[in-house]
Design a protein around this motif. Structure first.
Motif, PDB file in Angstrom:
ATOM      1  N   GLY A  37      -7.453   3.948  -3.836  1.00 56.15           N
ATOM      2  CA  GLY A  37      -6.279   4.699  -2.871  1.00 56.15           C
ATOM      3  C   GLY A  37      -4.827   4.057  -3.075  1.00 56.15           C
ATOM      4  O   GLY A  37      -4.472   3.379  -3.893  1.00 56.15           O
ATOM      5  N   GLY A  38      -4.030   5.217  -2.746  1.00 55.91           N
ATOM      6  CA  GLY A  38      -2.488   4.890  -3.026  1.00 55.91           C
ATOM      7  C   GLY A  38      -2.171   5.188  -4.472  1.00 55.91           C
ATOM      8  O   GLY A  38      -1.211   4.833  -4.880  1.00 55.91           O
ATOM      9  N   ARG A  49     -10.308  13.932  -0.354  1.00 55.41           N
ATOM     10  CA  ARG A  49      -9.464  12.477  -0.474  1.00 55.41           C
ATOM     11  C   ARG A  49      -8.173  13.120  -1.116  1.00 55.41           C
ATOM     12  O   ARG A  49      -7.377  12.054  -1.596  1.00 55.41           O
ATOM     13  CB  ARG A  49     -10.156  11.361  -0.887  1.00 55.41           C
ATOM     14  N   THR A  71       1.104   5.212   0.974  1.00 59.69           N
ATOM     15  CA  THR A  71       0.208   6.292   1.460  1.00 59.69           C
ATOM     16  C   THR A  71       0.889   7.680   1.299  1.00 59.69           C
ATOM     17  O   THR A  71       1.897   7.648   1.189  1.00 59.69           O
ATOM     18  CB  THR A  71       0.650   5.937   3.196  1.00 59.69           C
ATOM     19  N   TRP A  72      -0.143   8.359   1.162  1.00 55.79           N
ATOM     20  CA  TRP A  72      -0.035   9.783   0.814  1.00 55.79           C
ATOM     21  C   TRP A  72      -0.011  10.783   2.028  1.00 55.79           C
ATOM     22  O   TRP A  72      -0.711  10.418   3.117  1.00 55.79           O
ATOM     23  CB  TRP A  72      -0.804  10.265  -0.286  1.00 55.79           C
ATOM     24  N   GLN A 102       9.121   5.711   0.446  1.00 57.11           N
ATOM     25  CA  GLN A 102       8.425   4.563   1.030  1.00 57.11           C
ATOM     26  C   GLN A 102       9.063   3.397   0.482  1.00 57.11           C
ATOM     27  O   GLN A 102       8.732   2.131   0.575  1.00 57.11           O
ATOM     28  CB  GLN A 102       6.792   4.715   0.496  1.00 57.11           C
ATOM     29  N   GLY A 145      -2.970  11.275   4.904  1.00 55.54           N
ATOM     30  CA  GLY A 145      -3.963  10.297   4.758  1.00 55.54           C
ATOM     31  C   GLY A 145      -4.854  10.321   3.472  1.00 55.54           C
ATOM     32  O   GLY A 145      -5.833   9.626   3.519  1.00 55.54           O
ATOM     33  N   ARG A 163       0.819  -1.378   0.121  1.00 52.65           N
ATOM     34  CA  ARG A 163      -0.013  -0.041  -0.077  1.00 52.65           C
ATOM     35  C   ARG A 163       0.679   1.384   0.072  1.00 52.65           C
ATOM     36  O   ARG A 163       1.862   1.418   0.698  1.00 52.65           O
ATOM     37  CB  ARG A 163      -0.918  -0.085   1.156  1.00 52.65           C
ATOM     38  N   GLN A 209      -5.972   9.865  -0.120  1.00 51.98           N
ATOM     39  CA  GLN A 209      -6.265   8.579  -0.946  1.00 51.98           C
ATOM     40  C   GLN A 209      -5.601   8.706  -2.394  1.00 51.98           C
ATOM     41  O   GLN A 209      -4.981   7.878  -2.756  1.00 51.98           O
ATOM     42  CB  GLN A 209      -7.679   8.258  -1.073  1.00 51.98           C
TER      43      GLN A 209
END
Length: 286
Positions: free
Chosen positions: A235-236, A269, A20-21, A285, A24, A18, A26
């Protein structure tokens, strides 16, 4: 002939870690205005005509010059109003032809990367030396005009050689927008450097929307919102909105576009950001 250029590793979408930005969010949303310069009578290229009409093409040139005289300002004001910075795909000759347009982006805090020198000069059949000269010119010209070192590359008129990706990595650029294979950043195999593919879109590029898919302004705005919602649900992800001011900044199109940006921003988002910030967050990441 190889069936696979081996530019990037295969990675099934659903099996990935996953991403992540910040905050939080999306989906990382970046807007890519193409600030371009088209020559009215460019040198002929044996593989591709710059204009469909014989040169000089006053109609084609003046249509696109609307970007730099009028519609840039409409587009940019809408982006600023709704909190979306620009990551500019720049025909770097614009720094000499219309420095006021480039300066406006700098004043708004926009990021600049190279789209070649002119959008009427094609990379097909260029020697390595010629391509190096264009990269060096881009780095120098943008630095002098904006005090920024370009980090990314979108080939002029989407034209390349087999050397392009290796060369931009060698010169220290860290993302390319010339691959359209994913909705997340991807590391690219190059001889040196650390190059990633930054998700860029032909599907929601306004050029394709209006010239290829024959969308109405309302259809295009609706497409942007639907693209955003799906990517935010997953998401992501990364959403790129590539723009050309002479298209999106026309009086009959700018209203629906403004409404789409308002809806994306109001959703909550979206991380409204730049390509460089996406590259940094993704690398942190890995």
């Amino acid at each position: 002939m190889k069936s696979d250029p081996d530019l990037y590793a295969f990675s099934p979408y659903r099996d990935r870690p996953r991403i992540t930005w910040p905050g939080g969010k999306q989906v990382a949303v970046w807007v890519a205005p193409n600030l371009e310069y088209y020559e009215i009578d460019p040198p002929a290229h044996p593989r591709r005509k710059a204009w469909t009409k014989p040169h000089p093409d006053v109609v084609g040139y003046s249509h696109r010059d609307h970007s730099n005289r009028v519609s840039h300002w409409r587009m940019a004001d809408v982006m600023t109003r709704h909190g979306f910075p620009g990551s500019v795909s720049l025909s770097v000759a614009l720094c000499q032809h219309h420095p006021a347009v480039v300066a406006d982006g700098v004043a708004r805090g926009w990021e600049y990367f190279s789209h070649g020198i002119y959008n009427t000069r094609y990379a097909y059949d260029m020697s390595e030396a010629q391509e190096r000269a264009i990269i060096e010119d881009s780095i120098r010209t943008v630095r002098d005009a904006t005090d920024q070192k370009i980090r990314g590359w979108l080939a002029p008129a989407l034209t390349h050689t087999e050397n392009t990706l290796n060369l931009i990595a060698e010169y220290g650029l860290d993302y390319t927008c010339d691959l359209y294979h994913d909705d997340q950043p991807t590391r690219i195999a190059t001889k040196s450097g650390d190059l990633i593919s930054m998700p860029y879109s032909l599907e929601v590029n306004d050029h394709y929307g209006f010239f290829v898919y024959n969308m109405s302004p309302r259809d295009y705005a609706d497409t942007l919102v639907r693209q955003f919602r799906r990517l935010a649900d997953e998401g992501g992800t990364v959403m790129c909105i590539p723009l050309h001011a002479y298209l999106i900044g026309q009086p009959h199109r700018i209203g629906p576009f403004a409404e789409a940006l308002h809806e994306i921003a109001a959703d909550g988002r979206a991380w409204a950001t730049t390509a460089g910030e996406i590259a940094d967050a993704w690398r942190a990441q890995q």
